[in-house]
Design an enzyme around this catalytic site. Structure first.
Site, mmCIF file in Angstrom:
data_model
loop_
_atom_site.group_PDB
_atom_site.id
_atom_site.type_symbol
_atom_site.label_atom_id
_atom_site.label_comp_id
_atom_site.label_asym_id
_atom_site.label_seq_id
_atom_site.Cartn_x
_atom_site.Cartn_y
_atom_site.Cartn_z
ATOM 1 N N HIS A 1 -6.861 -4.561 10.052
ATOM 2 C CA HIS A 1 -7.212 -5.887 9.537
ATOM 3 C C HIS A 1 -6.557 -6.940 10.419
ATOM 4 O O HIS A 1 -5.382 -6.815 10.749
ATOM 5 C CB HIS A 1 -6.707 -6.093 8.108
ATOM 6 C CG HIS A 1 -7.112 -5.028 7.143
ATOM 7 N ND1 HIS A 1 -6.304 -3.947 6.840
ATOM 8 C CD2 HIS A 1 -8.244 -4.885 6.410
ATOM 9 C CE1 HIS A 1 -6.918 -3.182 5.952
ATOM 10 N NE2 HIS A 1 -8.094 -3.716 5.674
ATOM 11 N N HIS B 1 0.829 -1.211 0.000
ATOM 12 C CA HIS B 1 0.000 0.000 0.000
ATOM 13 C C HIS B 1 0.863 1.262 0.000
ATOM 14 O O HIS B 1 0.537 2.253 -0.658
ATOM 15 C CB HIS B 1 -0.916 0.027 1.230
ATOM 16 C CG HIS B 1 -2.249 -0.599 0.981
ATOM 17 N ND1 HIS B 1 -3.171 -0.074 0.110
ATOM 18 C CD2 HIS B 1 -2.828 -1.708 1.493
ATOM 19 C CE1 HIS B 1 -4.255 -0.828 0.094
ATOM 20 N NE2 HIS B 1 -4.077 -1.829 0.929
#
Length: 426
Positions: A323, A258
């Site tokens: 997450h 990311h």
């Protein structure tokens, strides 16, 4: 990659610290841009677009012809994938609708709630290192289900003054009403204050860089609500000896790619898993197009070995990951004890990527430990709950003694009189 084995409880705070950029240091710079947008509207917005995006924009609003052009440029297989994701996201979020019953709290006293959509919402979609068309679906679909009357989207244009075709295609598919060519701080200011072209909204959603984060924080102080505090993306894998090292490595790398400030953490009770995962990371990272960025991100990442699953769970709840992937033999039992996480993925065949794209859950989640207090985006994010009450004459008589005594003890005599005048008149 840092390897930490059997740390003491006193070491947890430093071990679990995130590589977070302090956006408050940008407040002065960002506030000047916001003030300029507030006072000069579209003119300032176009100037900043030329300065930061290096493109001159005449029409901020995406025209209908641009949607048609975008649709032709999106491959059929991507259209099919977007449609599958759209259906699953719609199905999951539509089930979050509730009916609110009228409750008689005491004789003659009726109270109830009504869910009312936020009328005007603004979605921000970054245009940096990746076209996040999946985030368009995650935000616009629940906004549509909620019944928001005006759903607008801002995203920065490319050097040709165009929006990525997949973003426009997803916006159309998800029911966005208007898309504007505006990015960064200036887009947040435009949605918060309104300009000649871009309408003011009541709540702003979506991720962004540290400038966007700072801008959202500043406008939320006075002008408009925001979805949640934002920070770099993160994943934690909680694993035992039953975890597949290749799967674990892939999950950690999927988050690391990311950006350089993303963080991947593995907490495991199996010391033998460490070298296997490291070996897989070395193999897999070399095949990634974004491998240099991913390698930089891995410098922030950690593998932590603890003695028991109970300790692993306790550490996880302290970290409160955005997450969390649980790859253990009895993952359902472990999951029962998780109280701080944005979204949880259970078992070896539930990668975080599924939630990012197509399983149906929302991927706009609290980062930086905010999962201890915030939920991810869901249908309620686009709804206000207004309470109603209706009291009969006898119902007010039944309540009157409690109301007047409480009001007078708080020295709020007018409150007491508002009840007495009704009782005494009858």
């Amino acid at each position: 990659m840092q390897i930490i084995k059997y740390p003491s409880r006193e070491e947890w705070a430093s071990i679990l610290a995130r590589p977070v950029f302090d956006s408050t240091s940008l407040f002065d710079t960002v506030q000047k841009i916001l003030d300029d947008i507030r006072h000069r509207g579209d003119t300032a917005l176009k100037e900043y677009t030329k300065k930061f995006d290096r493109v001159e924009i005449n029409d901020l609003l995406v025209a209908e012809a641009e949607y048609s052009e975008a649709e032709k440029l999106v491959p059929d297989n991507l259209k099919q994938a977007i449609e599958m994701a759209r259906r699953n996201i719609w199905k999951f979020h539509s089930e979050q609708q509730h009916e609110y019953k009228e409750i008689e709290t005491s004789p003659g006293v009726f109270c109830w709630q009504k869910a009312i959509p936020i009328e005007k919402v603004g979605l921000y979609i970054p245009g940096g290192t990746a076209p996040l068309f999946s985030t368009v679906l995650m935000l616009a679909i629940p906004a549509n289900i909620a019944g928001c009357k005006e759903i607008i989207l801002c995203t920065p244009p490319n050097k040709e003054g165009k929006i990525h075709p997949a973003i426009l295609y997803a916006a159309k598919a998800a029911g966005v009403h208007k898309v504007f060519k505006a990015g960064g701080t200036q887009a947040i200011g435009a949605m918060a204050y309104g300009t000649e072209t871009i309408p003011k909204v009541y709540k702003i959603f979506g991720p962004g860089n540290q400038y966007v984060t700072a801008a959202k924080q500043l406008v939320s102080l006075k002008e408009t609500a925001i979805d949640m505090p934002a920070g770099p993306s993160e994943v934690e894998v909680l694993a035992d000896e039953t975890a597949n090292p290749a799967f674990v490595a892939a999950d950690m790398l999927s988050q690391a790619e990311h950006g350089v400030d993303s963080q991947s953490i593995l907490i495991t009770v199996d010391e033998g898993l460490v070298d296997k995962v490291l070996e897989q990371i070395d193999i897999q990272v070399e095949k990634l197009p974004r491998k240099e960025m991913t390698k930089k991100s891995l410098e922030n990442s950690k593998i932590i070995v603890v003695k028991t699953l109970e300790e692993a769970v306790e550490m996880t709840n302290e970290y409160a990951p955005e997450h969390l992937i649980i790859s253990t033999r009895y993952y359902m039992g472990v999951a029962e004890n998780i109280v701080n996480a944005g979204s949880v993925f259970l078992g070896n065949y539930t990668p975080e990527s599924a939630g990012d794209y197509a399983s149906g859950t929302n991927h706009t989640l609290p980062t930086n430990g905010y999962a201890k207090a915030y939920s991810g985006v869901n249908l309620d994010s686009f709804i206000r709950k207004v309470t109603f009450q209706q009291i009969s004459q006898q119902g007010l008589v039944n309540l009157s003694n409690a109301i007047t005594i409480m009001a007078e003890n708080e020295e709020l005599t007018a409150h007491s009189n508002a009840v007495k005048i009704r009782i005494e008149r009858d």
